[in-house]
Design an enzyme around this catalytic site. Structure first.
Site, PDB file in Angstrom:
ATOM      1  N   GLY A 170      59.703  45.366  45.134  1.00 46.28           N
ATOM      2  CA  GLY A 170      60.893  45.615  44.331  1.00 46.28           C
ATOM      3  C   GLY A 170      60.653  45.612  42.829  1.00 46.28           C
ATOM      4  O   GLY A 170      61.581  45.382  42.054  1.00 46.28           O
ATOM      5  N   SER A 171      59.421  45.909  42.407  1.00 43.22           N
ATOM      6  CA  SER A 171      59.182  45.911  40.959  1.00 43.22           C
ATOM      7  C   SER A 171      59.955  47.050  40.282  1.00 43.22           C
ATOM      8  O   SER A 171      60.378  46.916  39.132  1.00 43.22           O
ATOM      9  CB  SER A 171      57.689  45.983  40.642  1.00 43.22           C
ATOM     10  OG  SER A 171      57.158  47.221  41.031  1.00 43.22           O
ATOM     11  N   ASN A 172      60.145  48.144  40.985  1.00 44.09           N
ATOM     12  CA  ASN A 172      60.953  49.230  40.404  1.00 44.09           C
ATOM     13  C   ASN A 172      62.434  48.869  40.371  1.00 44.09           C
ATOM     14  O   ASN A 172      63.141  49.237  39.431  1.00 44.09           O
ATOM     15  CB  ASN A 172      60.713  50.541  41.156  1.00 44.09           C
ATOM     16  CG  ASN A 172      59.379  51.140  40.767  1.00 44.09           C
ATOM     17  OD1 ASN A 172      59.239  51.680  39.667  1.00 44.09           O
ATOM     18  ND2 ASN A 172      58.385  51.003  41.625  1.00 44.09           N
TER      19      ASN A 172
ATOM     20  N   HIS B 128      57.559  58.699  43.968  1.00 40.46           N
ATOM     21  CA  HIS B 128      56.289  58.791  44.705  1.00 40.46           C
ATOM     22  C   HIS B 128      55.121  58.593  43.741  1.00 40.46           C
ATOM     23  O   HIS B 128      55.083  59.228  42.682  1.00 40.46           O
ATOM     24  CB  HIS B 128      56.178  60.144  45.411  1.00 40.46           C
ATOM     25  CG  HIS B 128      54.943  60.239  46.244  1.00 40.46           C
ATOM     26  ND1 HIS B 128      54.809  59.543  47.429  1.00 40.46           N
ATOM     27  CD2 HIS B 128      53.767  60.876  46.046  1.00 40.46           C
ATOM     28  CE1 HIS B 128      53.602  59.778  47.926  1.00 40.46           C
ATOM     29  NE2 HIS B 128      52.958  60.577  47.103  1.00 40.46           N
TER      30      HIS B 128
HETATM   31  C1  GRF Z   1      55.878  52.342  44.246  1.00 39.94           C
HETATM   32  O1  GRF Z   1      54.548  52.588  43.918  1.00 39.94           O
HETATM   33  C2  GRF Z   1      56.562  53.605  44.644  1.00 39.94           C
HETATM   34  O2  GRF Z   1      56.052  54.741  44.013  1.00 39.94           O
HETATM   35  C3  GRF Z   1      56.269  53.692  46.118  1.00 39.94           C
HETATM   36  O3  GRF Z   1      56.284  52.364  46.566  1.00 39.94           O
HETATM   37  C4  GRF Z   1      55.990  51.486  45.494  1.00 39.94           C
HETATM   38  C5  GRF Z   1      57.099  50.483  45.416  1.00 39.94           C
HETATM   39  O4  GRF Z   1      56.826  49.407  44.612  1.00 39.94           O
HETATM   40  N1  GRF Z   1      57.218  54.572  46.781  1.00 39.94           N
HETATM   41  P1  GRF Z   1      57.974  48.333  44.318  1.00 39.94           P
HETATM   42  O5  GRF Z   1      58.471  47.807  45.656  1.00 39.94           O
HETATM   43  O6  GRF Z   1      59.045  48.991  43.513  1.00 39.94           O
HETATM   44  O7  GRF Z   1      57.265  47.245  43.564  1.00 39.94           O
END
Ligand code: GRF
Length: 202
Positions: free
Chosen positions: A13-15, A110
């Protein structure tokens, strides 16, 4: 007016955290109405809870029929009146129940330059192939894996001597910048899709 987001996760969930931070900083005009996880052990659930966001975890059994799972997700998102569905490390495909309810409103991130290196190992596969340039793609999801209209891409160079761990770190750092930026474009109503399935950003 702030757009309402529903965020789908499966892992760290870093994004999601980058979205939360940008909302708090005032650089993303949005609210996160709900975070839905395909895994009970996703660390992103803790991030959501720490930010006071409602969460829902779907059981593994529910995914025995992916369409049933997607009916539950779609109705949860619709009940919260979300404008956009944001996939943030969600390791499952979305199907008709979600896509029908949110046409050109499901966004995926992605970690490669699509259409190259689709699938769950895009960073490693780009590295192993020996490309000199890889990157990040933000696109609208459709019923094919890692396809659908491309909204934005950003390149990351694979420099001499770089390890795959360093590449991963760089990719994630760029994701954390680009994803909130693109979602802000959505909030500003600047993104449209034409009859060829090409995205235009005003
Ligand atoms: C990211 O690298 C995204 O591009 C891919 O999965 C990863 C998710 O990372 N689809 P996070 O869970 O947001 O840390």
């Amino acid at each position: 007016m702030a757009i309402k987001l529903g965020v789908l996760i499966s892992g760290s969930g870093s994004n999601l955290q980058a979205l939360i931070d940008n909302i708090e900083a005032g650089t993303l005009d949005a609210t996160i109405e709900v975070v839905i996880s395909s895994r009970a052990d996703a660390y992103g659930l803790k991030r959501a809870e720490a930010a006071g966001i409602q969460t829902l975890t779907l059981s593994r059994e529910l995914y025995d029929d992916p369409f049933t799972a997607d009916e539950v997700i779609a109705s949860t998102l619709a009940a919260r009146e979300v404008d956009y569905v944001i996939m943030a490390g969600y390791m499952r495909m979305v199907h008709d129940p979600i896509l029908r309810a949110f046409p050109n409103r499901v966004v995926n991130l992605h970690p490669a330059l699509l259409p190259s290196f689709k699938g769950a190992h895009g960073i490693q596969e780009a590295f192993d192939y020996g490309v000199k340039l890889t990157g990040i793609t933000v696109h609208f999801a459709d019923d094919r894996y890692d396809c659908g209209p491309i909204i934005a891409q950003r390149a990351v160079a694979i420099e001499e001597g770089m390890t795959v761990e360093q590449l991963e770190e760089r990719i994630h750092a760029v994701e954390h910048e680009l994803y909130p930026e693109v979602i802000q474009w959505l909030a500003e109503g600047r993104v449209s899709v034409d009859e060829h399935g090409h995205v235009h950003v005003a």
